[in-house]
Scaffold this active site. Structure first.
Site, PDB file in Angstrom:
ATOM      1  N   GLY A  91       0.845  -1.350  -0.011  1.00  0.00           N
ATOM      2  CA  GLY A  91      -0.137  -0.210   0.073  1.00  0.00           C
ATOM      3  C   GLY A  91       0.809   1.211  -0.055  1.00  0.00           C
ATOM      4  O   GLY A  91       1.838   1.406   0.652  1.00  0.00           O
TER       5      GLY A  91
ATOM      6  N   CYS B  41      -7.576  12.324  -1.359  1.00  0.00           N
ATOM      7  CA  CYS B  41      -8.852  12.842  -1.027  1.00  0.00           C
ATOM      8  C   CYS B  41      -9.027  14.411  -1.989  1.00  0.00           C
ATOM      9  O   CYS B  41     -10.282  14.863  -1.886  1.00  0.00           O
ATOM     10  CB  CYS B  41      -8.920  13.716   0.117  1.00  0.00           C
ATOM     11  SG  CYS B  41      -8.553  12.306   1.629  1.00  0.00           S
TER      12      CYS B  41
ATOM     13  N   GLY C 194     -20.257   3.294  -0.209  1.00  0.00           N
ATOM     14  CA  GLY C 194     -19.438   2.915   1.018  1.00  0.00           C
ATOM     15  C   GLY C 194     -18.317   1.968   0.131  1.00  0.00           C
ATOM     16  O   GLY C 194     -18.186   2.123  -1.051  1.00  0.00           O
TER      17      GLY C 194
ATOM     18  N   ILE D 181      -0.452 -11.996  14.061  1.00  0.00           N
ATOM     19  CA  ILE D 181       0.719 -12.415  13.840  1.00  0.00           C
ATOM     20  C   ILE D 181       1.858 -11.357  13.807  1.00  0.00           C
ATOM     21  O   ILE D 181       1.934 -10.219  13.461  1.00  0.00           O
ATOM     22  CB  ILE D 181       1.044 -12.722  12.180  1.00  0.00           C
ATOM     23  CG1 ILE D 181       0.062 -13.693  11.750  1.00  0.00           C
ATOM     24  CG2 ILE D 181       2.409 -13.368  11.687  1.00  0.00           C
ATOM     25  CD1 ILE D 181      -0.273 -14.964  12.337  1.00  0.00           C
TER      26      ILE D 181
ATOM     27  N   ALA E  52      -9.062   0.284   0.500  1.00  0.00           N
ATOM     28  CA  ALA E  52     -10.293  -0.218   0.190  1.00  0.00           C
ATOM     29  C   ALA E  52     -10.951   0.200  -0.989  1.00  0.00           C
ATOM     30  O   ALA E  52     -10.334   0.774  -1.899  1.00  0.00           O
ATOM     31  CB  ALA E  52     -11.206   0.226   1.311  1.00  0.00           C
TER      32      ALA E  52
END
Lengths: 422, 150
Positions: free
Chosen positions: A8, A43, A237, A266, A108
């Site tokens: 990411g 954003c 969403g 983990i 997401a």
């Protein structure tokens, strides 16, 4: 020398990398992104679509950032799978990368409703620069656009399209805009502002079908009404990108579960940002707060701990600041209480003439949330009172007074961070 | 690295500092210009329980505003002890206002931009310090606080 792998490349990932480098200048850091761009201000993509911000200003960090921080950046590749037993990740092109420490900050994806025609050309989520560029291509042929969902993304997209002179209609299932961050009364202020400026909002309806022959031509609502449009943007969403852990023993619920060190179950695998569930200090439960500043905080904590610190995260909370046509809005923590729940106390000012609405929610003399519309001065003080769990019983009637300011809360705070008064 | 400190017992609440701040940040640095351009002072004096408290951006060492800025418009300059606001990049989303633990960043709603103290970066001394008639505003090195304690 260790090897850090960061899956990411957005807020949480970059924040983690910067935190790691404050402690460890030597170890190898590999950042992987499934997008084609160096880290950018996600954003701001609605501002980019609106034409208010150029592509050059989207870059979150300077061009030489990855070089200066000695980071190997892998773009355009998804991490397919984590193998916690062998301490490695497998990328979609079958590349395998070993790690000593892994951060899962995969973010997401937009949630698309399961309706007929949702895969047609002209239907988009709104999450990436690519989304904007794809939308941009069909704008010249677009007269009317429909936005599904009245959340933050939906409204920001609607605002942007309106700025581009596209006739824009927002379709909302509930009876108010921003139902995830505002109460009904507050939402009316925002709704009024949008409608006054020519954005149409249809409440109490869902789209049931996207109509068209390959290309989107119209949408059909529950009521049977058909609205002609060549562009549909879905803001219903998000779903955390957790596929990479689904076949592992890493614990997840809706998102990947993190402890107060942003660690998964983990020990050498951490998680942060929109993909993770962390403790929410106002809800008292685990929650996903998919917000830029939250991702930054979590990334920082994860990064520090991956580099050997033992830094505890105070917990997340919902916090949003936004602005539509000159109307400023801030929402913090809990924004609505259940009817007849007497364990909460509400303080409120509603001044429709001045377009000001302020509401604070307290529980056992602690501030747990609030909404500020029209006048957002000092909103950071409310956030601080929430985060530091300050007993406000002594200043309750001053909280919404005109002269509310730092001196009012100064002596109640447990920690004086920066001393300026002598 | 010099910072602003305030002697509360000396502050009269005359707001000379607010005016000086607005003037210093107006185009031609005149009072006329400040009024005409509706320049919002970056400093504000708050009155509470019989005392006056001047307040402006503290340029905190931990700076939640810089961390939270979603536009990458804020940078912390460690050497100068200064949060630098790049107005070109700022989109006026108010996130910095929302996270400031001191309420020291002021939203200028008309200009759609937050305003904050820049320690009058190009001058040897901030305008508010010069303007204060009672020397309630101090421009001191950080270890000054240690001396006060002694």
């Amino acid at each position: 020398m260790k090897q850090f792998v960061i899956a990411g490349n957005s807020a949480a990932g970059i924040s983690a990398v910067e935190a790691i480098r404050t402690k460890d200048k030597e170890s190898k850091i590999i950042v992987i992104s499934d997008e084609d761009y160096p880290s950018y201000c996600r954003c701001l993509i609605s501002y980019y679509l609106a034409g208010e911000v150029g592509e050059d200003k989207l870059l979150y960090r300077p061009e030489n950032f990855y070089k200066d921080y000695n980071i190997e950046l892998i773009l355009n590749k998804k991490v397919l799978r984590v193998d916690p037993k062998k301490n490695r990740v497998i990328l979609e092109d079958k590349t395998q990368l070993n790690f000593d420490y892994l951060l899962i900050a995969t973010g997401a994806s937009p949630k698309f409703p399961d309706i007929a025609g949702i895969k047609k050309r002209g239907v988009f989520g709104f999450r990436t620069i690519k989304d904007v560029k794809d939308i941009e291509k069909i704008l010249p042929y677009t007269k009317t656009a429909c936005v599904l969902g009245g959340g933050l993304i939906g409204l920001k997209v609607a605002y942007a399209l309106h700025r581009r002179n596209i006739e824009t209609k927002i379709i909302i299932k509930s009876r108010q805009v921003l139902s995830q961050i505002l109460d009904f009364e507050a939402a009316r202020f925002v709704q009024k502002k949008l409608e006054e400026n020519g954005i149409e909002i249809i409440f109490g309806q869902d789209a049931v079908e996207i109509i068209g022959d390959g290309d989107t031509k119209a949408i059909k609502l529950e009521s049977g009404k058909i609205i002609g449009c060549s562009l549909v943007i879905v803001g219903k969403g998000i779903i955390p990108n957790i596929d990479l852990v689904k076949e592992t023993n890493i614990k997840f619920n809706e998102g990947i579960i993190s402890n107060e060190y942003m660690q998964t179950n983990i020990p050498n695998i951490y998680t942060a940002g929109d993909v993770c569930e962390s403790f929410d200090i106002t809800l008292g439960t685990y929650a996903i707060n998919a917000l830029w500043p939250v991702a930054i905080e979590q990334g920082k904590v994860a990064g520090l701990n991956m580099a050997g610190e033992s830094f505890k995260y105070e917990g997340s909370l919902g916090m949003n600041s936004l602005e539509f046509f000159g109307l400023a809005v801030v929402s913090l923590g809990m924004y609505r209480i259940k009817e007849n729940d007497t364990s909460f106390e509400e303080l409120k000012i509603c001044d429709e003439k001045r377009n000001i609405y302020k509401k604070l929610i307290l529980k056992n003399n602690l501030l747990v949330g609030g909404i500020l519309i029209g006048d957002i001065r000092n909103s950071g003080l409310y956030l601080r009172l929430i985060k530091e769990k300050v007993d406000v019983s002594a200043i309750k009637e001053k909280l919404l007074a005109e002269n509310f300011s730092y001196p009012v809360i100064k002596d109640l705070l447990k920690k004086e961070k920066e001393k300026i008064y002598v | 690295m010099k910072r602003l400190y305030y002697r509360i017992d000396k502050c009269l609440g005359c707001r000379s500092c607010e005016i000086a701040c607005a003037v210093a940040h107006a185009g031609e640095e005149t009072l006329f210009c400040a009024i005409k351009q509706k320049v919002l002072p970056r400093k504000k004096v708050y009155f509470f329980e019989g005392k006056n408290f001047p307040l402006s951006c503290l340029h905190c060492k931990e700076h939640p505003c810089v961390d939270a800025c979603m536009a990458g418009a804020l940078v912390y300059d460690k050497e100068k002890g200064l949060v630098i606001h790049n107005e070109e990049r700022c989109v006026g989303c108010w996130i910095c206002v929302m996270v400031c633990p001191y309420g020291a960043i002021r939203p200028d709603i008309n200009r759609k931009i937050p305003v904050r103290c820049d320690k009058c970066k190009n001058k040897d001394e901030p305008a508010c310090v010069k303007a204060c008639p009672t020397t309630a505003i101090l421009w001191q090195e950080e270890d000054f606080l240690l001396e006060v304690k002694k």
